[in-house]
Each structure stands twice: as structure tokens, then as C-alpha cells.
Scaffold this motif. Structure first.
Motif, PDB file in Angstrom:
ATOM      1  N   PRO A 151      41.987  30.417  44.095  1.00 35.22           N
ATOM      2  CA  PRO A 151      42.146  30.225  45.540  1.00 35.22           C
ATOM      3  C   PRO A 151      40.815  30.261  46.284  1.00 35.22           C
ATOM      4  O   PRO A 151      40.703  29.728  47.385  1.00 35.22           O
ATOM      5  CB  PRO A 151      43.021  31.403  45.951  1.00 35.22           C
ATOM      6  CG  PRO A 151      42.721  32.453  44.944  1.00 35.22           C
ATOM      7  CD  PRO A 151      42.499  31.715  43.655  1.00 35.22           C
TER       8      PRO A 151
ATOM      9  N   ALA B 277      39.429  38.173  43.466  1.00 34.43           N
ATOM     10  CA  ALA B 277      40.146  38.992  42.495  1.00 34.43           C
ATOM     11  C   ALA B 277      41.651  38.731  42.474  1.00 34.43           C
ATOM     12  O   ALA B 277      42.433  39.647  42.280  1.00 34.43           O
ATOM     13  CB  ALA B 277      39.861  40.477  42.732  1.00 34.43           C
TER      14      ALA B 277
ATOM     15  N   ALA C 198      35.997  29.668  43.201  1.00 36.44           N
ATOM     16  CA  ALA C 198      34.869  30.392  42.626  1.00 36.44           C
ATOM     17  C   ALA C 198      34.563  29.937  41.201  1.00 36.44           C
ATOM     18  O   ALA C 198      33.710  30.516  40.542  1.00 36.44           O
ATOM     19  CB  ALA C 198      35.174  31.897  42.635  1.00 36.44           C
ATOM     20  N   ILE C 199      35.293  28.927  40.716  1.00 32.40           N
ATOM     21  CA  ILE C 199      35.101  28.459  39.337  1.00 32.40           C
ATOM     22  C   ILE C 199      34.758  26.971  39.342  1.00 32.40           C
ATOM     23  O   ILE C 199      35.445  26.184  39.995  1.00 32.40           O
ATOM     24  CB  ILE C 199      36.386  28.667  38.511  1.00 32.40           C
ATOM     25  CG1 ILE C 199      36.771  30.156  38.483  1.00 32.40           C
ATOM     26  CG2 ILE C 199      36.224  28.120  37.088  1.00 32.40           C
ATOM     27  CD1 ILE C 199      38.131  30.417  37.869  1.00 32.40           C
TER      28      ILE C 199
ATOM     29  N   GLY D 293      43.160  37.073  40.241  1.00 33.79           N
ATOM     30  CA  GLY D 293      43.610  37.121  38.855  1.00 33.79           C
ATOM     31  C   GLY D 293      44.205  35.829  38.321  1.00 33.79           C
ATOM     32  O   GLY D 293      44.631  35.780  37.167  1.00 33.79           O
ATOM     33  N   GLN D 294      44.239  34.794  39.109  1.00 36.80           N
ATOM     34  CA  GLN D 294      44.824  33.521  38.661  1.00 36.80           C
ATOM     35  C   GLN D 294      44.136  33.013  37.390  1.00 36.80           C
ATOM     36  O   GLN D 294      44.780  32.489  36.490  1.00 36.80           O
ATOM     37  CB  GLN D 294      44.686  32.454  39.755  1.00 36.80           C
ATOM     38  CG  GLN D 294      45.495  32.730  40.999  1.00 36.80           C
ATOM     39  CD  GLN D 294      46.918  32.249  40.857  1.00 36.80           C
ATOM     40  OE1 GLN D 294      47.543  32.410  39.815  1.00 36.80           O
ATOM     41  NE2 GLN D 294      47.443  31.649  41.892  1.00 36.80           N
ATOM     42  N   CYS D 295      42.808  33.150  37.333  1.00 35.03           N
ATOM     43  CA  CYS D 295      42.064  32.633  36.184  1.00 35.03           C
ATOM     44  C   CYS D 295      42.434  33.396  34.915  1.00 35.03           C
ATOM     45  O   CYS D 295      42.593  32.805  33.853  1.00 35.03           O
ATOM     46  CB  CYS D 295      40.566  32.728  36.454  1.00 35.03           C
ATOM     47  SG  CYS D 295      40.022  34.370  36.924  1.00 35.03           S
TER      48      CYS D 295
ATOM     49  N   GLN E  19      38.495  40.310  34.283  1.00 38.92           N
ATOM     50  CA  GLN E  19      38.184  40.903  35.589  1.00 38.92           C
ATOM     51  C   GLN E  19      37.424  42.206  35.379  1.00 38.92           C
ATOM     52  O   GLN E  19      37.769  42.983  34.479  1.00 38.92           O
ATOM     53  CB  GLN E  19      39.483  41.183  36.357  1.00 38.92           C
ATOM     54  CG  GLN E  19      40.149  39.938  36.905  1.00 38.92           C
ATOM     55  CD  GLN E  19      41.504  40.255  37.520  1.00 38.92           C
ATOM     56  OE1 GLN E  19      42.451  40.572  36.811  1.00 38.92           O
ATOM     57  NE2 GLN E  19      41.586  40.169  38.829  1.00 38.92           N
TER      58      GLN E  19
HETATM   59  S1  SF4 Z   1      37.663  33.677  39.996  1.00 45.17           S
HETATM   60 FE1  SF4 Z   1      39.217  32.843  41.348  1.00 45.17          FE
HETATM   61  S2  SF4 Z   1      41.101  32.952  40.159  1.00 45.17           S
HETATM   62 FE2  SF4 Z   1      39.640  34.297  39.130  1.00 45.17          FE
HETATM   63  S3  SF4 Z   1      40.022  36.309  39.987  1.00 45.17           S
HETATM   64 FE3  SF4 Z   1      38.382  35.380  41.210  1.00 45.17          FE
HETATM   65  S4  SF4 Z   1      39.456  34.406  42.928  1.00 45.17           S
HETATM   66 FE4  SF4 Z   1      40.997  34.815  41.365  1.00 45.17          FE
END
Ligand code: SF4
Lengths: 412, 72
Positions: free
Chosen positions: B56, B12, B59-60, B14-16, B26
Motif C-alpha cells: 500500500p 508495516a 515501498a517495493i 505485512g502484505q509483502c 518484517q
Molecule cells: S513493504 Fe509494503 S507491503 Fe511490506 S510491510 Fe511495508 S508497507 Fe507493507
């Protein structure tokens, strides 16, 4: 024999450099020159800490990022070889365990209880409130005497007011918790001082959580209190988490505001670019560039290897301490061209000032919005802002886990 | 291009969402990533790849289609 093994060869203890290292005189923003030398010549090598231990120090951007995301690298601070920053930090962590120094699944369980508050939309909704706080403090500065210490008049109150409102902590108590938190982030504090400061803060937060249990309000501590009532969280865990957020919420951002202001005042061409543009993108990239350039968490990210890791011709053995030096990593020419130049127009979003991996800073969306509002407002509203003393009279936090200035006398 | 997220890995940060708000959101209750579209339009591809790099927690994932490989 009193030698240690580094990449298969025995190195006499005298050749292992002490860490943290010293910055060059007269060069307050650049990492210590010895770190650059290591980055070029021995990117993964041993250093000696305050307690005589000799963990690995990793200095290249790519390695820092890769290892911070490596599941074989642990954050567990109760590990006997965890490389603590100072006796004070070690004592605080012993007394007050938080998800920052735990591994999953405990880390994820606790962290997820507070992530909603720091989600992008939630934080964006706070932007008008933050703007009002910033404007109010600037009004007060403009109406008050000159010169003024920007740290006390502005840099500390902005994030303190914000985190107090978010957590539901009375701002009136700020002298009390700021004094205690200062003891905890100072490397020269003794374990006894750290023990007392931690106890005071825990007692204080425990009392607040008791109040919130009886009279819930719309804030994060009340939400944690609710989880205590539901049996998901112990009261002690809630107090530890509250203390972590309270300290982290103001120490870091306050230092970014004051040190960032000093950096801009020493790079007037960059300050002019920022002031003359009203493009929110430039304000956002200025924030990222100052985060990269200053990397105020300047004593690295601390970890322990859980398995043997072969990297860069070195084997980090299971159980050895590892320090990921994100400050010099953010000055690695392989990742940031001309890294020692402050350039507010480059947008170095891939910097590691907030760390990387599952422990990457939880509060980063809030820090970004606070800094965007500050950098987008302060220099525009006080265009003649300047230092009121000679730059070499400014006291820097060389002795802190978080870098910054103790005082920043300014006038206009 | 096809995008995959792993909500168990997400922390979480929030970078994405900051990087590609049209592709990622989110969850309100805990800030965990929500994928808005599995197949973002062409003009969002760069931002989507950037989001995968910046995440980070890794997860993507972005699976490129055959014909687009080599065009990067
Ligand atoms: S997917 Fe990655 S970038 Fe997006 S909120 Fe989750 S940890 Fe952060």
C-alpha cells in the motif's frame, strides 16, 4: 450565487446527490445502486454531506487506489474542508486526535510505535490463542439455549477478547466500552453524545495507562506507558491511541463475523464449498472475498486535496474534500470480473476493503487471522447453523460508519 | 529481476510477507520490511511482483532484467 463548480460547469445544488446513499430494498449486501450509476457515468463527481458540504466522490477501483496513494491527498481531519462522516465523528476527532487522521511525519511517528504488535509473525503466534477463544465461545453456544443472537454470543466477544488481551484492557469492562464505542460509530449520534462517550473512554484509558505505569504487564498499553515514561509520547497521545485500537479492534471484525455469516447463509453453495474443504488457502480466499464483497467500511475513505489534481477529465482543486468510495470500488467490473457474485474461490487480494496508501489498516493481519479462524471453525462445528428469523427481520446498520447487523438470531 | 525496498516508506502492513515470505520479512521491533534476497529465484518472481503491486505504501520496486521483459 448558490451554485458550485464541478469540472468547470456550474451545477445547481439540487442536482448534487446526498451521500451516503441508500441501499436497494431487499438487497443488504450490494452497495447503493446510485453508486454503480456514478461509477459508470460520472466516476468523479460531487456529493452532498450532512453538513451541506459538497466534496468529490471517487467510485472507480483504479482511481480509488491511485488517489489513496497520492501524496497530494491529505488525511488531516482538522482541515476546514475535511469531509467528516457525521457530527459525532467530527466531534470525536476534535477531541481525540490519532494517526489515522494525520499526515506524515506525525502519522508515521505514532503509527510505528504500535506496528510491531501487528506484524505477521507476531499475529501468527496468536493463532492458537484465537482458536481457543473461538472454540470456547462455540462450546458455550452449543451448551446454551437456542435460538441465540450470534452478535452477542460470538461475533462481538471474539475480537473483543483478542484486542483486550493484546492491549491489556480488562474484558470485564466490555459492556462499558462497547456501549460508548457504539455511540461513536453511529451516524445519528449527536455531538453531545459523542463528546461524552469520547471523554468516558479517554478517562478510562488514561486510568489504565496510569495503572500500567505503576505495574507494567506484557501488553500494548504497557508498551505505550513505557514510551510515556521515556518522554516519546504524551499521556494523552497514548490514551488516544489506546482508544483507537480498542474501538477499531472490535467494531470492524465483529461486523465482518456477523455479516459474513449472514452472507454465507444466504449463499449456501459457497458455504458448502468452504465447509467441505480443509484447504487453508480456500479459507484465506473466503476471508478476502467476504472483505471485498461486504466492504463494511461503507462510507468511503475521507481525504482533502493539498494541490490541484487532474484526473478523469476533472480537476480536484487544492483544499477540496475527497471521498474514496472503496465499497463500490470493490465492485468495479474493471478490477473484479462479475463483481456482484460472491465467489469464495477467487482470491481478490488486491481489494481495497482495508484502504490503500500509507493509512492502509494497521490491524489487517490480526483481522485476517481472526476471520480465518472463525470462518474455518464455526460452520464446521455447527454444520446445521441457520437463521432463526426471516431474513427481512434482520436489523442492518444502515446508520453506521461501519456496516453490519445489530442482531443475528441463529439456531441449529 | 532485482528487488529494492524503501524502509522509510514502509507502513508495516505485512502484505509483502503474506505474499512472498521467502523474499520479505518484517523487523521485529517495528514491523518494517526487511528484504531477504535482492534477486529472488525464478519460481518466486510472480509472488514478488504481486507483493510490489499489493504494497500500500509503494515501498517495493521490482527491476526486471532486459531479457525477461516481454515474457510477462
Ligand atoms: S513493504 Fe509494503 S507491503 Fe511490506 S510491510 Fe511495508 S508497507 Fe507493507
Amino acid at each position: 450565487m448558490s451554485t458550485i463548480s464541478a469540472s468547470g460547469t456550474d451545477v445547481p445544488p439540487a442536482e448534487v446527490p446526498d451521500y451516503p446513499m441508500t441501499r436497494a430494498a431487499g438487497c443488504p449486501f450490494d452497495p447503493p445502486p446510485a453508486l454503480h450509476t456514478l461509477q459508470e457515468q460520472a466516476p468523479i463527481s460531487r456529493v452532498r454531506l450532512w453538513d451541506g458540504s459538497t466534496p468529490w466522490l471517487v467510485t472507480r477501483y483504479e482511481d480509488v487506489r491511485t488517489l489513496l496513494a497520492d501524496p497530494r491527498i491529505s488525511s488531516e481531519s482538522t482541515h476546514p474542508h475535511y469531509p467528516h462522516q457525521s457530527p459525532a465523528t467530527k466531534e470525536r476527532r476534535r477531541q481525540s486526535r490519532t494517526f489515522i487522521t494525520m499526515d506524515d511525519p506525525e502519522h508515521a511517528r505514532l503509527r510505528r510505535m504500535v506496528t510491531a504488535t501487528f506484524a505477521i509473525k507476531q499475529v501468527e503466534a496468536l493463532r492458537p490463542t484465537i482458536q481457543k477463544i473461538v472454540d470456547g465461545l462455540i462450546d458455550a453456544m452449543l451448551a446454551g439455549p437456542r435460538p441465540v443472537d450470534l452478535v452477542q454470543a460470538f461475533a462481538l466477544p471474539v475480537p473483543s477478547l483478542v484486542i483486550c488481551a493484546l492491549l491489556g484492557v480488562p474484558y470485564a469492562d466490555h459492556d462499558f466500552f462497547q456501549a460508548n464505542s457504539r455511540i461513536l460509530v453511529k451516524r445519528t449520534s449527536t455531538p453531545e453524545q459523542a463528546q461524552a462517550a469520547t471523554q468516558q473512554l479517554i478517562d478510562y484509558l488514561d486510568r489504565l495507562i496510569g495503572d500500567k505505569l505503576a505495574h507494567p504487564t506484557d501488553d500494548l498499553l504497557s508498551a505505550l506507558a513505557e514510551r510515556v515514561r521515556g518522554g516519546e509520547l504524551s499521556r494523552r497521545e497514548a490514551a488516544n491511541m489506546g482508544m483507537l485500537l480498542l474501538i477499531a479492534g472490535h467494531e470492524t471484525t465483529a461486523n465482518m463475523i456477523a455479516l459474513g455469516t449472514l452472507a454465507l447463509l444466504q449463499h449456501l453453495d459457497q458455504l458448502a464449498r468452504l465447509r467441505e474443504s480443509d484447504d487453508p488457502k480456500l479459507i484465506a480466499s473466503t476471508v478476502e472475498e467476504l472483505l471485498r464483497y461486504l466492504t463494511i467500511v461503507h462510507t468511503g475513505r475521507r481525504r482533502v486535496a493539498l494541490a490541484d489534481i487532474d484526473t478523469d477529465g476533472v480537476t480536484i482543486r487544492a483544499g477540496e474534500g475527497v471521498i474514496l468510495a472503496n465499497d463500490v470500488g470493490n465492485r468495479d467490473p474493471a478490477a473484479f470480473p462479475d463483481p456482484d457474485r460472491l465467489d469464495v474461490a477467487r482470491n481478490p487480494r488486491h481489494h481495497v476493503a482495508f484502504g490503500f496508501g500509507v493509512h492502509q489498516c494497521l490491524g489487517q493481519p490480526l483481522a485476517r487471522v481472526e476471520l480465518q479462524v472463525v470462518y474455518g471453525t464455526l460452520y464446521r462445528r455447527i454444520p446445521t447453523l441457520r437463521l432463526a428469523v426471516d431474513p427481512d427481520r434482520i436489523p442492518f446498520k444502515h446508520d453506521g460508519n461501519v456496516y453490519g447487523v445489530y442482531e443475528l438470531p441463529v439456531t441449529w | 529481476m532485482k528487488v529494492i525496498v524503501d524502509q522509510h516508506k514502509c507502513v508495516a502492513s505485512g502484505q509483502c510477507v503474506l505474499t512472498a515470505p521467502e523474499v520479505f520479512d518484517q523487523r521485529e521491533e517495528d514491523g518494517i520490511v526487511v528484504l531477504l534476497t535482492e534477486t529472488p529465484p525464478d519460481h518466486l518472481m510472480d509472488d514478488t511482483r504481486q507483493a510490489a503491486i499489493l504494497c500500500p505504501a509503494q515501498a517495493i520496486w521490482v527491476a526486471e532484467q532486459e531479457k525477461q521483459e516481454g515474457e510477462q
